[in-house]
Each structure stands twice: as C-alpha cells, then as structure tokens.
Write an enzyme that holds these catalytic residues in place. Sequence first.
Site, PDB file in Angstrom:
ATOM      1  N   CYS A   1       3.398   0.276   1.280  1.00 39.76           N
ATOM      2  CA  CYS A   1       1.873  -0.137   1.337  1.00 39.76           C
ATOM      3  C   CYS A   1       1.166   1.108   1.495  1.00 39.76           C
ATOM      4  O   CYS A   1       1.313   2.146   1.902  1.00 39.76           O
ATOM      5  CB  CYS A   1       1.986  -0.891   2.784  1.00 39.76           C
ATOM      6  SG  CYS A   1       0.057  -1.156   3.268  1.00 39.76           S
TER       7      CYS A   1
ATOM      8  N   CYS B   1       5.757  -2.747   4.733  1.00 41.76           N
ATOM      9  CA  CYS B   1       4.862  -2.242   5.658  1.00 41.76           C
ATOM     10  C   CYS B   1       5.338  -1.749   6.883  1.00 41.76           C
ATOM     11  O   CYS B   1       6.573  -2.090   7.260  1.00 41.76           O
ATOM     12  CB  CYS B   1       3.641  -3.062   5.942  1.00 41.76           C
ATOM     13  SG  CYS B   1       2.814  -3.628   4.444  1.00 41.76           S
TER      14      CYS B   1
ATOM     15  N   CYS C   1      -0.781   1.389   5.210  1.00 46.17           N
ATOM     16  CA  CYS C   1      -0.168   1.745   6.239  1.00 46.17           C
ATOM     17  C   CYS C   1       0.593   3.076   6.100  1.00 46.17           C
ATOM     18  O   CYS C   1       1.200   3.889   7.192  1.00 46.17           O
ATOM     19  CB  CYS C   1       0.479   0.791   7.222  1.00 46.17           C
ATOM     20  SG  CYS C   1       2.038   0.215   6.185  1.00 46.17           S
TER      21      CYS C   1
ATOM     22  N   CYS D   1       1.083  -2.333  10.788  1.00 49.23           N
ATOM     23  CA  CYS D   1       0.048  -2.430   9.768  1.00 49.23           C
ATOM     24  C   CYS D   1      -1.145  -3.344   9.922  1.00 49.23           C
ATOM     25  O   CYS D   1      -0.794  -4.406  10.124  1.00 49.23           O
ATOM     26  CB  CYS D   1       0.765  -2.713   8.308  1.00 49.23           C
ATOM     27  SG  CYS D   1      -0.272  -2.731   6.682  1.00 49.23           S
TER      28      CYS D   1
END
Length: 365
Positions: A76, A45, A79, A49
């Site tokens: 991810c 991420c 995000c 995030c």
Amino acid sequence: MEMTLLEPVNAPDMDDEALWELSRSRDTSLDGMFYVAVKSTGIYCRPSCSSRAPKRENVVFYPTIEAAEAAGFRACKRCHPRVASPDATAEVVRQACEYLDEEEPPRLPEIARRVGVNAAQLQRMFKRALGVTPGQYSEGRRLHRLKGGLRNGHSVTRALYDAGYSSSSRLYESAGEQLGMTPATYRKGGRGMTIRYQIFDSPLGRLLIAGTERGVCAVQLGDAEAELGMALRGEFPEAVILPDKGALSGWVSQILEHLEGVRPRLDLPLDIQGTAFQLRVWRALRDIAYGTTKSYADIARAIGSPRAMRAVGNACHENPVAIIIPCHRVVRSNGDLGGYGGGVHRKRMLLDKEHEVAQLEQKAG
C-alpha cells in the site's frame, strides 16, 4: 483478469474472523503481527492503515510481508507496510538524518522522496523514533553547529552563516527560547557574560544556585563546593563567574522555602539553554503537580511523542536547574525511582517531603 493467490496463512492461534475484527480496530500496536490483503485491489496493508475499509469477502490475511508479496499483492502506498517495522523505520529516519545534516539540506518532500516515503509519513516516523519533527531535528543540529562555532571563537556573523542560518533575524527569532541567552553572550563559553553563584546548606546538603541578570541558569546538588562548581565552569569556561553578594538572595530564599514545604510551587525566571525537544520536556515537568509523580512514558505521551521515553530520560538528565524544573518527579513505570543527578537518595528525600506536605494539606482541606 483474476489474480492467482497463494494460500493465505493465518497468524498463530487466530482465525480469519478474529483477524478481521482486529483489523477493524486500526490499532497501531498490531502492525507487524499480520497483514491485510485486498483481492479486489491487489494491495496489502498494515492493520492500522487509514484507507477506506474493504469488503469482508475481498480480504485475506498473511503473517509476513514476504507471504503477501509471494501471493502477488503490492504494498500500500498510503501506509507503506515495508517501513512499518521498528528496524525499517529506524533506517528511514537514519537516512533522512544524513540528508538533514548536510550543509544545505534538501527540502522535506525531496528527502521523503529519496527515502521512499511521503513527507507526512516521514514526519510521523521522526516523531515516533526521535520524539521531534524533522524541522526540530534540523534546528537542533543547526543550533549545535552554531554553538560549536561560537565556542571556537568565530564571530557571531560567521558562526550563524556557517551553521546554516539565512540571516541574523532568523537566528535571533529562536535564540531567546533555544539559547536562553543571545549568541553574543554565549560566544566562546560565555565570554562577556557575568554569572553570579551562591553555595549554601539545604535539607539536601550543599546546593549551588547561579544566575545571570535574566534569571537562574544553574541549580546543582552535591557534597563538596568544588564538585558543585565544576559543571558550571565547564559550560561557561569564558564567563566571568563570581560569588554572589546578595543579588541571588531572593531566589535562594524561595528555593529553601520550597524545600521546607512552605512554597509548593516555584516560579523563578530562568536563563537556560535547550533544544526544542528538551524545552517541551522541561515545560511538561513543571506541570507535574507538587506531591505527585509521572513516569517517563507519561511525559512522552504528554508532549505528543509516546515512544520517546529514552529521549525524555535524557532531557531529564540534561536539566540544568534541578528542583526548579522538577525532574525528580519523574519515575519509572514500575515505580522505581530511576536516576537523579544529585543522587537517588536526594530524589527520595524530595519526593518524601513533597508527599508529606501534600498529605497534610489534603487533611487540612
């Protein structure tokens, strides 16, 4: 089945614990500096995030997207770290704009799907990159097409449908705020509309004020009458533009009193045009207190678009009613005055006078 990991590499001059503390802050300014990978989920991420915080023992850090993916982690889906960089964001927004520019653009969720993000993320990207939402961008483009059709002599009905308005009621709902005047009067550069103007001497030199029956539509500063009238006639080449015979005298006297420091706040009726973004900027400018200044960054934050400093500057440049909408009160973050349509020397004179009056009022109070 346990994932096989490549050795994570720390960001320069930072150890794991320092990166862990930074990642807990969810600071968006850290995005792109390093990436947070979670061994238990196999996902990496951005530091900002909003997903639930992982356990410390499951977290490793990588300096680049490539390093995280080489280690076997997946991006991810909340995000979208692959579109976190300014270049990637700009490309997503550019692609989305192409869809929005179509004659019959897809709905926002479909556009978001095509460019690889969700609708909420696309909204945020637009705000960061352009300072407006996708809806406001689309409305601005539609208004631009409408104006083009009207200027080319098309009827209001043809122009509004060619521009993409589903009905005349949808157009007139926004016409008062965005066109400033109805489409019929704006048609072909203001044909059928009467604009009266007056040019007079002021502490700043020659000053032109022009207005319709609804309000002031132009305030210009300059040295010569020909120069002052050029922009007005360029915007409304088909309007009937006449010298004023007294109808504007009340507005003129208020502006003169304002320039002399007698009337700190101007509250004149306006008949102006602007996109949704420009109108937000202009409203924010009118909220700047007399005798004070704000930076372009301050205004961008005030309207909820902190990265739109350049767009704020453009909106100031497009301000049709100088002094009434006080774009002279916007300066650069380092204190430099920046540009001004009437000349930087006039901007300095305006600010010096306002500061002087504000100081006197403060002492008297």
